[in-house]
Design a protein around this motif. Structure first.
Motif, PDB file in Angstrom:
ATOM      1  N   LEU A  42       0.830  -1.196   0.000  1.00 31.86           N
ATOM      2  CA  LEU A  42       0.000   0.000   0.000  1.00 31.86           C
ATOM      3  C   LEU A  42       0.871   1.255   0.000  1.00 31.86           C
ATOM      4  O   LEU A  42       0.562   2.234  -0.672  1.00 31.86           O
ATOM      5  CB  LEU A  42      -0.942  -0.011   1.200  1.00 31.86           C
ATOM      6  N   GLY A  43       1.981   1.215   0.731  1.00 34.93           N
ATOM      7  CA  GLY A  43       2.875   2.378   0.779  1.00 34.93           C
ATOM      8  C   GLY A  43       3.416   2.748  -0.588  1.00 34.93           C
ATOM      9  O   GLY A  43       3.476   3.925  -0.944  1.00 34.93           O
ATOM     10  N   GLN A  44       3.801   1.760  -1.372  1.00 39.09           N
ATOM     11  CA  GLN A  44       4.315   2.027  -2.721  1.00 39.09           C
ATOM     12  C   GLN A  44       3.217   2.588  -3.618  1.00 39.09           C
ATOM     13  O   GLN A  44       3.467   3.492  -4.417  1.00 39.09           O
ATOM     14  CB  GLN A  44       4.897   0.757  -3.329  1.00 39.09           C
ATOM     15  N   LEU A  45       2.013   2.051  -3.480  1.00 38.10           N
ATOM     16  CA  LEU A  45       0.900   2.558  -4.283  1.00 38.10           C
ATOM     17  C   LEU A  45       0.578   4.002  -3.933  1.00 38.10           C
ATOM     18  O   LEU A  45       0.354   4.838  -4.810  1.00 38.10           O
ATOM     19  CB  LEU A  45      -0.349   1.692  -4.078  1.00 38.10           C
ATOM     20  N   LYS A  46       0.563   4.316  -2.626  1.00 37.39           N
ATOM     21  CA  LYS A  46       0.289   5.692  -2.195  1.00 37.39           C
ATOM     22  C   LYS A  46       1.356   6.657  -2.707  1.00 37.39           C
ATOM     23  O   LYS A  46       1.043   7.748  -3.174  1.00 37.39           O
ATOM     24  CB  LYS A  46       0.207   5.760  -0.676  1.00 37.39           C
TER      25      LYS A  46
END
Length: 89
Positions: A42-46
């Motif tokens: 999720l961090g990479q997507l954000k």
């Protein structure tokens, strides 16, 4: 290449998708991302959605202001997703 190796490459690559920056009204935009790869975070997507939004606003000579974020973390049967609503100021 053997079929087993092709399957492995496809599996490891995953499938990331993005809407790209979409106008949602007068100087309001959204961008959304999902990734069903085994190493998706999720961090990479954000971070990627914020980079897209920042680049869109920078192209207008403005800065990005977040209006709303919606995140769905990875869980059983659910891939991580994030949606960012923003404006350029």
């Amino acid at each position: 290449m053997k079929p087993e190796k092709i399957w492995l490459v496809v599996f490891l690559a995953g499938c990331a998708s993005t809407t790209g920056v979409i106008s949602t009204g007068s100087n309001q935009y959204m961008v959304s991302r999902e990734d069903n790869g085994p190493a998706a975070s999720l961090g990479q997507l954000k971070a990627a959605t914020m980079k897209d939004a920042g680049a869109h606003c920078a192209g207008q000579g403005k800065t990005m202001l977040i209006l709303r974020e919606t995140d769905t973390p990875r869980s059983l049967g659910q891939f991580p997703q994030t949606t960012l609503h923003f404006t350029c100021t």
